[in-house]
Design a protein around this motif. Structure first.
Motif, PDB file in Angstrom:
ATOM      1  N   VAL A 134       0.848  -1.198   0.000  1.00 24.45           N
ATOM      2  CA  VAL A 134       0.000   0.000   0.000  1.00 24.45           C
ATOM      3  C   VAL A 134       0.882   1.247   0.000  1.00 24.45           C
ATOM      4  CG1 VAL A 134      -1.753   1.284   1.280  1.00 24.45           C
ATOM      5  CG2 VAL A 134      -1.899  -1.211   1.140  1.00 24.45           C
ATOM      6  N   ASP A 135       1.936   1.243   0.819  1.00 23.31           N
ATOM      7  CA  ASP A 135       2.858   2.383   0.862  1.00 23.31           C
ATOM      8  C   ASP A 135       3.544   2.582  -0.486  1.00 23.31           C
ATOM      9  OD1 ASP A 135       2.181   2.688   3.521  1.00 23.31           O
ATOM     10  OD2 ASP A 135       3.996   1.724   4.288  1.00 23.31           O
ATOM     11  N   LEU A 136       3.899   1.504  -1.123  1.00 22.43           N
ATOM     12  CA  LEU A 136       4.538   1.579  -2.434  1.00 22.43           C
ATOM     13  C   LEU A 136       3.576   2.160  -3.464  1.00 22.43           C
ATOM     14  CD1 LEU A 136       7.250   0.748  -3.739  1.00 22.43           C
ATOM     15  CD2 LEU A 136       6.168  -1.406  -4.342  1.00 22.43           C
ATOM     16  N   ALA A 137       2.331   1.689  -3.465  1.00 23.07           N
ATOM     17  CA  ALA A 137       1.328   2.177  -4.416  1.00 23.07           C
ATOM     18  C   ALA A 137       0.976   3.639  -4.156  1.00 23.07           C
ATOM     19  CB  ALA A 137       0.077   1.310  -4.354  1.00 23.07           C
ATOM     20  N   ALA A 138       1.123   4.103  -2.935  1.00 24.46           N
ATOM     21  CA  ALA A 138       0.842   5.502  -2.616  1.00 24.46           C
ATOM     22  C   ALA A 138       1.820   6.433  -3.332  1.00 24.46           C
ATOM     23  CB  ALA A 138       0.898   5.718  -1.102  1.00 24.46           C
ATOM     24  N   ARG A 139       2.954   5.907  -3.759  1.00 20.89           N
ATOM     25  CA  ARG A 139       3.947   6.705  -4.489  1.00 20.89           C
ATOM     26  C   ARG A 139       3.611   6.841  -5.973  1.00 20.89           C
ATOM     27  NH1 ARG A 139       9.123   3.406  -2.968  1.00 20.89           N
ATOM     28  NH2 ARG A 139       9.380   3.722  -5.188  1.00 20.89           N
ATOM     29  N   LEU A 140       2.585   6.137  -6.438  1.00 23.04           N
ATOM     30  CA  LEU A 140       2.212   6.218  -7.854  1.00 23.04           C
ATOM     31  C   LEU A 140       1.751   7.628  -8.209  1.00 23.04           C
ATOM     32  CD1 LEU A 140       0.219   2.873  -8.208  1.00 23.04           C
ATOM     33  CD2 LEU A 140       2.385   3.441  -9.339  1.00 23.04           C
ATOM     34  N   PRO A 141       2.040   8.087  -9.414  1.00 20.16           N
ATOM     35  CA  PRO A 141       1.599   9.421  -9.811  1.00 20.16           C
ATOM     36  C   PRO A 141       0.080   9.475  -9.981  1.00 20.16           C
ATOM     37  CG  PRO A 141       2.657   8.292 -11.656  1.00 20.16           C
ATOM     38  CD  PRO A 141       2.823   7.420 -10.460  1.00 20.16           C
ATOM     39  N   VAL A 163       0.039  -4.566 -14.246  1.00 16.22           N
ATOM     40  CA  VAL A 163       1.013  -4.472 -13.157  1.00 16.22           C
ATOM     41  C   VAL A 163       2.377  -4.008 -13.670  1.00 16.22           C
ATOM     42  CG1 VAL A 163       1.825  -6.862 -13.140  1.00 16.22           C
ATOM     43  CG2 VAL A 163       1.717  -5.605 -11.010  1.00 16.22           C
ATOM     44  N   GLN A 164       2.694  -4.306 -14.939  1.00 14.60           N
ATOM     45  CA  GLN A 164       3.953  -3.829 -15.519  1.00 14.60           C
ATOM     46  C   GLN A 164       3.973  -2.297 -15.550  1.00 14.60           C
ATOM     47  OE1 GLN A 164       6.302  -6.276 -15.441  1.00 14.60           O
ATOM     48  NE2 GLN A 164       6.944  -5.842 -17.522  1.00 14.60           N
ATOM     49  N   ASP A 165       2.841  -1.687 -15.899  1.00 17.90           N
ATOM     50  CA  ASP A 165       2.760  -0.223 -15.914  1.00 17.90           C
ATOM     51  C   ASP A 165       2.995   0.343 -14.514  1.00 17.90           C
ATOM     52  OD1 ASP A 165       2.195  -0.297 -18.608  1.00 17.90           O
ATOM     53  OD2 ASP A 165       0.046   0.124 -18.369  1.00 17.90           O
ATOM     54  N   ILE A 166       2.467  -0.331 -13.512  1.00 14.06           N
ATOM     55  CA  ILE A 166       2.659   0.111 -12.123  1.00 14.06           C
ATOM     56  C   ILE A 166       4.131   0.008 -11.751  1.00 14.06           C
ATOM     57  CG2 ILE A 166       2.175  -0.481  -9.715  1.00 14.06           C
ATOM     58  CD1 ILE A 166      -0.668  -1.239 -10.626  1.00 14.06           C
ATOM     59  N   MET A 167       4.758  -1.111 -12.058  1.00 17.33           N
ATOM     60  CA  MET A 167       6.181  -1.296 -11.755  1.00 17.33           C
ATOM     61  C   MET A 167       7.024  -0.234 -12.451  1.00 17.33           C
ATOM     62  SD  MET A 167       6.608  -4.075  -9.796  1.00 17.33           S
ATOM     63  CE  MET A 167       8.237  -4.748 -10.121  1.00 17.33           C
ATOM     64  N   ARG A 168       6.707   0.024 -13.706  1.00 17.41           N
ATOM     65  CA  ARG A 168       7.450   1.023 -14.478  1.00 17.41           C
ATOM     66  C   ARG A 168       7.299   2.412 -13.858  1.00 17.41           C
ATOM     67  NH1 ARG A 168       5.197  -0.201 -18.991  1.00 17.41           N
ATOM     68  NH2 ARG A 168       6.562  -1.952 -19.379  1.00 17.41           N
ATOM     69  N   ALA A 169       6.064   2.774 -13.449  1.00 16.94           N
ATOM     70  CA  ALA A 169       5.809   4.087 -12.857  1.00 16.94           C
ATOM     71  C   ALA A 169       6.535   4.256 -11.525  1.00 16.94           C
ATOM     72  CB  ALA A 169       4.305   4.290 -12.656  1.00 16.94           C
ATOM     73  N   LEU A 170       6.790   3.147 -10.836  1.00 15.53           N
ATOM     74  CA  LEU A 170       7.505   3.199  -9.557  1.00 15.53           C
ATOM     75  C   LEU A 170       9.021   3.155  -9.746  1.00 15.53           C
ATOM     76  CD1 LEU A 170       5.213   0.826  -7.496  1.00 15.53           C
ATOM     77  CD2 LEU A 170       5.479   3.295  -7.185  1.00 15.53           C
ATOM     78  N   GLY A 171       9.467   3.017 -11.006  1.00 13.73           N
ATOM     79  CA  GLY A 171      10.902   2.982 -11.278  1.00 13.73           C
ATOM     80  C   GLY A 171      11.534   1.656 -10.929  1.00 13.73           C
ATOM     81  N   LEU A 172      10.736   0.598 -10.882  1.00 17.99           N
ATOM     82  CA  LEU A 172      11.242  -0.721 -10.550  1.00 17.99           C
ATOM     83  C   LEU A 172      11.523  -1.510 -11.832  1.00 17.99           C
ATOM     84  CD1 LEU A 172       8.726  -1.401  -7.652  1.00 17.99           C
ATOM     85  CD2 LEU A 172      11.133  -0.744  -7.443  1.00 17.99           C
ATOM     86  N   GLY A 173      12.232  -2.607 -11.686  1.00 18.33           N
ATOM     87  CA  GLY A 173      12.579  -3.426 -12.845  1.00 18.33           C
ATOM     88  C   GLY A 173      11.349  -3.987 -13.520  1.00 18.33           C
ATOM     89  N   THR A 174      11.349  -3.929 -14.828  1.00 17.73           N
ATOM     90  CA  THR A 174      10.251  -4.492 -15.616  1.00 17.73           C
ATOM     91  C   THR A 174      10.830  -5.419 -16.682  1.00 17.73           C
ATOM     92  OG1 THR A 174      10.262  -2.603 -17.117  1.00 17.73           O
ATOM     93  CG2 THR A 174       8.704  -2.530 -15.277  1.00 17.73           C
ATOM     94  N   GLU A 175      10.017  -6.320 -17.111  1.00 21.36           N
ATOM     95  CA  GLU A 175      10.430  -7.292 -18.108  1.00 21.36           C
ATOM     96  C   GLU A 175      10.716  -6.607 -19.435  1.00 21.36           C
ATOM     97  OE1 GLU A 175       8.754 -11.534 -19.769  1.00 21.36           O
ATOM     98  OE2 GLU A 175       7.778 -10.556 -18.087  1.00 21.36           O
TER      99      GLU A 175
END
Length: 138
Positions: free
Chosen positions: A107-114, A122-134
């Motif tokens: 939840v804390d991680l998702a709160a950082r989403l723009p 979920v790939q879009d979410i990972m990308r928006a958080l600056g995390l590794g994506t496939e």
């Protein structure tokens, strides 16, 4: 005359009840057997270790562009979000995570989403958080 329902002879409701009973035993973190003599024994000291791929190095499970932690996080997010939430904005992602009792760290991680951005998966979410994506190979 008996009618068979579901995948087994017992019916779908009984199958689901049996699955729930087994799930509880597996989550207990201990043996469900009262009699220790019925417990499977590990290999002896004189037995060779098993290797799933003798003579090779196992690769896989971690796609290019992601680390093992990224894969685990992506899977956990996907499990708590499901697919019916997409396309979703940040507030819908947060609402779904809270509604599905996701761990606070998710939840804390998702709160950082723009805000104001729509995520298609979920790939879009990972990308928006600056995390590794496939990364797809071309």
């Amino acid at each position: 005359m008996t009618t068979e329902h579901g995948p087994g002879k017992r019916g779908a409701m009984r199958d689901d009840a049996a699955k729930e009973a087994l799930r509880g035993e597996l989550r207990a973190g201990r043996s469900p057997r009262a009699d220790e003599s019925r417990e499977a024994e590990p290999s002896g000291e004189d037995q060779p270790e098993t290797d799933r791929a003798p003579g090779t190095t196992l690769t896989g499970g971690t796609p290019p562009g992601m680390g093992a932690d990224d894969v685990e996080l992506r899977n956990e997010l996907a499990r708590h979000l499901g697919i019916s939430v997409y396309p979703a904005e940040r507030d819908a992602v947060l609402r779904t995570l809270r509604g599905n009792n996701a761990p606070d760290r998710l939840v804390d991680l998702a709160a950082r989403l723009p805000a104001g951005h729509t995520f298609g998966n979920v790939q879009d979410i990972m990308r928006a958080l600056g995390l590794g994506t496939e990364q797809r190979r071309t």
